[in-house]
Design an enzyme around this catalytic site. Structure first.
Site, mmCIF file in Angstrom:
data_model
loop_
_atom_site.group_PDB
_atom_site.id
_atom_site.type_symbol
_atom_site.label_atom_id
_atom_site.label_comp_id
_atom_site.label_asym_id
_atom_site.label_seq_id
_atom_site.Cartn_x
_atom_site.Cartn_y
_atom_site.Cartn_z
ATOM 1 N N GLU A 1 99.060 77.624 46.382
ATOM 2 C CA GLU A 1 98.398 76.349 46.686
ATOM 3 C C GLU A 1 98.346 75.426 45.479
ATOM 4 O O GLU A 1 98.392 74.205 45.609
ATOM 5 C CB GLU A 1 96.983 76.602 47.213
ATOM 6 C CG GLU A 1 96.905 77.094 48.650
ATOM 7 C CD GLU A 1 97.025 78.601 48.784
ATOM 8 O OE1 GLU A 1 97.471 79.266 47.813
ATOM 9 O OE2 GLU A 1 96.673 79.111 49.858
ATOM 10 N N GLY B 1 97.733 80.588 52.944
ATOM 11 C CA GLY B 1 96.963 81.029 54.101
ATOM 12 C C GLY B 1 97.540 82.291 54.735
ATOM 13 O O GLY B 1 96.799 83.066 55.356
ATOM 14 N N GLU C 1 96.185 84.992 52.802
ATOM 15 C CA GLU C 1 94.736 85.014 53.053
ATOM 16 C C GLU C 1 94.424 85.667 54.404
ATOM 17 O O GLU C 1 93.408 86.344 54.541
ATOM 18 C CB GLU C 1 94.165 83.590 52.981
ATOM 19 C CG GLU C 1 94.217 83.042 51.561
ATOM 20 C CD GLU C 1 93.776 81.593 51.483
ATOM 21 O OE1 GLU C 1 94.528 80.730 51.981
ATOM 22 O OE2 GLU C 1 92.699 81.318 50.941
ATOM 23 N N ALA D 1 99.328 77.813 55.389
ATOM 24 C CA ALA D 1 98.850 76.807 56.343
ATOM 25 C C ALA D 1 100.028 75.899 56.676
ATOM 26 O O ALA D 1 100.990 75.819 55.914
ATOM 27 C CB ALA D 1 97.721 76.004 55.702
#
Ligand code: 3HC
Ligand code: NAI
Length: 694
Positions: free
Chosen positions: A128, A105, A108, A66
């Site tokens: 994370e 992310g 992911e 992210a």
């Protein structure tokens, strides 16, 4: 190739759509990237000529996660969840083509693709946890469905970047393709999938691993127990584990809800805010406002280290580890032999633990040459001096180095407190002199305080900063002042810890409060570990301080079985009635009355003067920015990562509160607590340390 938006392109080759992201530096999932992905997948799906989609990235890496800079702001563009649903529910196979790192992310997103291919140098991870978070885009539910609960816990609580070969073995990657040929390899893979009519593999539908894990609920508590020390104080590791438990015990969509709830909780807490701040603080510390990126660098291909004692040996190892040949010079053969054999023992211990092969040990040792002749420094590019901490000796040495070393060589000192301007003054090239302050053990500790003296040149600074990164250190540039940044602030804490004990707190009370705050150990336990007799001279000792008395009784710390604490044969510490009696006698002799001291006072007395000293350091321009001070304290002194650093912590608890307490202490105990004018000014203006410009 057609542009989808500023950071995404789509092309179709032979029935395969290639969706290319190009959003430097690390293809983070910004609003533009998310929009591009959602639109691109939609277009590929709508195009009847397209049979499969390859998702690939330009630049140094696949999607690295992210976009952390967007956290806390209002959501713009497509949500990550929408992107993932578009990919996972696409009726044509989507293949992630991975190079560099697929992180957070990024992984992911790859986990919602139906297949993943990677080049051998690629790595995958869910880091994370290092930002005080958990994977919040389904990673906690999808990863265990491929690798099982145990491996998922290991990956998610360590944040490690797993090499592609291991990913292949775990089933996280379906195929490796030739290095440097990712695009062709991924296209060939896509054609194969289409030709074979392979089904769309949705990770969310895989259940065999989690079903098997359901039979072993004990693995979770066993993992918690095995890692209790490592996870102490941190929220995120426990939250990651809870999500994996949910993956094992609940249907996919319910597991996702648990993930979302716990993610939001972490995201809104102070720990993640501190850890995200630290991520940027470390990167910021590498930027020196008046030393631009294009400052010429001095090539450092060979290094000299003077002194093979506690520090010199560890310093030499850093360079050998990075493949740089080192010459260590000592005064006497036995000191040299001892130093070299300690280095060898350290490497061999690492090898025994599986960290190095026997061959690597020999290869590193072959890069370290011992000598008794300083003239061997004539050709080296950098010398790091690490001899006794005495100005007369250092001046003598720098005079000699000035005569011996070639023009352009960097002359560095590892002094922990001496004035580097004074050391530089004996040379004809003060511009070449800099402080490289390593921390003990120098081969292990991450921090390097780089000390800029009055005349240090910009190329010498730029080279030192780059070199720090090369040898795996986190560097902060500081100015010359007693103790520089780290030890100067430490002295505040140490002074208060000692004073508290003479007012009635016991050493184990002070240690417990600081340990509970998150430090790995308190100052008295630390002194016992290091040895109370460092710098203590028997002949001069007159029982004037607690330390003098303890050393005179041969209570010199862990090594003698007693110091502030008593130790059993396994070096477990116990509060000592002997120490307690000595302290009480001291207080009685001084005529003071011991008093009950609260944990709150202990913490405030130890921590607030540190924050205040940090403010003075900023005021004097001895650190460039508040976050550099925090980088020093996190990486060199065990300040708990989830509390940011002394300056971040000051901002977090409120500088007005710190100031009010400092004033109260000043009124009661004198001017050691005098608030710094900067602290006063910031409070008056309603500002924080983080508002200050570098
Ligand atoms: N978001 C925003 N900026 C990022 C970023 C991210 N995820 N990752 C890196 N950057 C920036 C850095 O701040 C730096 O900026 P600068 O040049 O202005 O200082 C630049 O990218 C380059 O970074 P590095 O100096 O760290 O470059 P390296 O090549 O040494 O390392 C890396 C690259 C391994 C990708 C490293 O940057 C890294 O570990 N990044 C963070 C990865 C991460 O934690 N991802 C998870 C994010 S959280 C998440 O995904 C939540 C999700 O689950 C919902
Ligand atoms: P040490 O006493 O372990 O080692 C010093 C070594 O220097 C000895 O082996 C000695 O024989 C050698 N030496 C002395 N004069 C010499 C000369 N003229 N030429 C060559 N070698 C000579 O000391 P330590 O702890 O390694 O400290 C070295 C420096 O590092 C000091 O300036 C100290 O302040 C600094 N430092 C120490 C830290 C620590 O935790 N020990 C941490 C950070 C800095």
């Amino acid at each position: 190739m057609a542009a989808i938006n500023a950071v995404t392109d789509l092309s179709v080759e032979d029935g395969i759509a290639v969706l290319t992201l190009n959003s430097p530096p690390v293809n983070a999932l910004s609003a533009g990237v998310r929009d591009g992905l959602a639109l691109g997948v939609g277009q590929a799906l709508a195009d009847p000529a397209v049979k499969a989609v390859v998702l690939i990235c330009e630049g140094r890496t696949f999607i690295a996660g992210a976009d952390i800079t967007e956290f806390g702001g209002a959501q713009k563009g497509a949500s990550l969840f929408e992107v993932q649903t578009a990919i996972e529910d696409c009726s044509k196979p989507v293949i992630a083509a991975i190079h560099g790192t697929a992180l957070g992310g990024g992984l992911e997103v790859a986990l919602t693709c139906h297949y993943r291919v990677a080049v051998p140098s690629a790595k995958c991870g869910l880091p994370e946890v290092n930002l005080g978070l958990l994977p919040g885009a389904g990673g906690t539910q999808r990863l265990p469905r491929i690798v099982g609960a145990q491996k998922a816990m290991e990956m998610m609580t360590s944040g490690q970047h797993v090499p592609a070969k291991q990913c292949l073995a775990m089933g996280l990657v379906d195929e490796l393709v030739e290095e440097g040929k990712l695009r062709d390899g991924a296209l060939a893979f896509a054609r194969k999938i289409v030709a074979e009519g392979r089904p769309l593999k949705r990770v969310r539908d895989l259940n065999d691993k989690v079903e098997a894990d359901r039979a072993h609920p004990e693995v979770f508590d066993a993992f918690r127990k095995a890692n209790a020390r490592k996870f102490r104080g941190f929220l995120a590791p426990e939250y990651n584990i809870r999500c994996i438990e949910a993956a094992v015990n609940l249907p996919f969509d319910e597991g996702l809800q648990v993930e979302r709830k716990l993610f939001m909780e972490l995201m809104s807490g102070y720990q993640s805010a501190a850890q995200r701040y630290s991520f940027f603080a470390e990167r910021q510390a590498a930027k020196i406002p008046d030393v631009p990126d294009d400052t010429p660098l001095i090539p450092v291909e060979t290094v000299g280290v003077l002194g093979a004692g506690t520090m010199g040996g560890g310093i030499a190892m850093n360079f050998a580890n990075a493949g740089i040949p080192v010459t260590i010079v000592e005064v006497k053969q036995d000191a040299l032999d001892r130093g070299l054999s300690t280095i060898r023992k350290n490497y061999e211990r690492t090898a025994q633990r599986g960290g190095l092969t026997a061959e690597q040990v020999e290869q590193r040792m072959s890069l370290i040459k011992g000598s008794l002749d300083m003239n061997d420094f004539a050709t080296v590019d950098l010398v790091v001096e690490a001899v006794f901490e005495r100005m007369d000796i250092k001046k003598d040495i720098f005079t000699k180095l000035d005569a011996i070393c070639k023009d352009g060589a960097i002359l560095a000192t590892n002094t922990s407190a001496l004035n580097i301007d004074e050391i530089a003054s004996v040379t004809k090239r003060p511009e070449a002199v800099i402080g490289l302050h390593f921390f003990s053990p120098a081969n292990v500790m991450k921090l390097l305080e780089i000390v800029r003296a009055d005349h240090t040149s910009k190329p010498v600074i730029a080279t030192s900063m780059k070199l720090a990164k090369k040898i795996g250190k986190i560097a902060a540039l500081v100015g010359v002042c007693p103790g520089f940044v780290g030890n100067r602030i430490l002295a505040q804490r140490q002074r208060e810890a000692n004073k508290l004990v003479l007012e009635g707190a016991m050493p184990w009370d002070v240690d417990r409060v600081l340990y509970d705050f998150g430090f790995p150990m308190g100052p008295f336990a630390m002194s016992d570990l290091a040895g109370l007799d460092i710098g203590w001279v028997k002949e001069k000792s007159k029982g004037e301080t607690l330390r003098d008395v303890l050393c005179e009784m041969d209570r010199r710390g862990q090594k003698t079985g007693a110091g502030f604490y008593d130790y059993d044969e396994n070096r477990n510490a116990k509060p000592s009635p002997v120490t307690e009696k000595i302290i009480k006698d001291f207080i009685e002799k001084s005529g003071a009355n011991p008093r009950q001291i609260s944990d709150e006072e202990i913490l405030e007395r130890c921590i607030y003067p540190m924050i205040n000293e940090g403010a003075k350091i900023l005021e004097e321009g001895k650190a460039i920015r508040a976050s550099d001070i925090d980088v020093v304290w996190q990486n060199g002194y065990g300040w708990p990562v989830y509390r940011g650093g002394p300056m971040w912590w000051g901002d977090h608890i409120g500088l007005d509160k710190v100031l009010a307490k400092m004033k109260e202490f000043e009124a009661k105990m004198g001017e050691q607590f005098k608030p710094s004018p900067l602290l006063e000014r910031l409070v008056a203006e309603g500002k924080k340390f983080s508002d200050l410009k570098a």
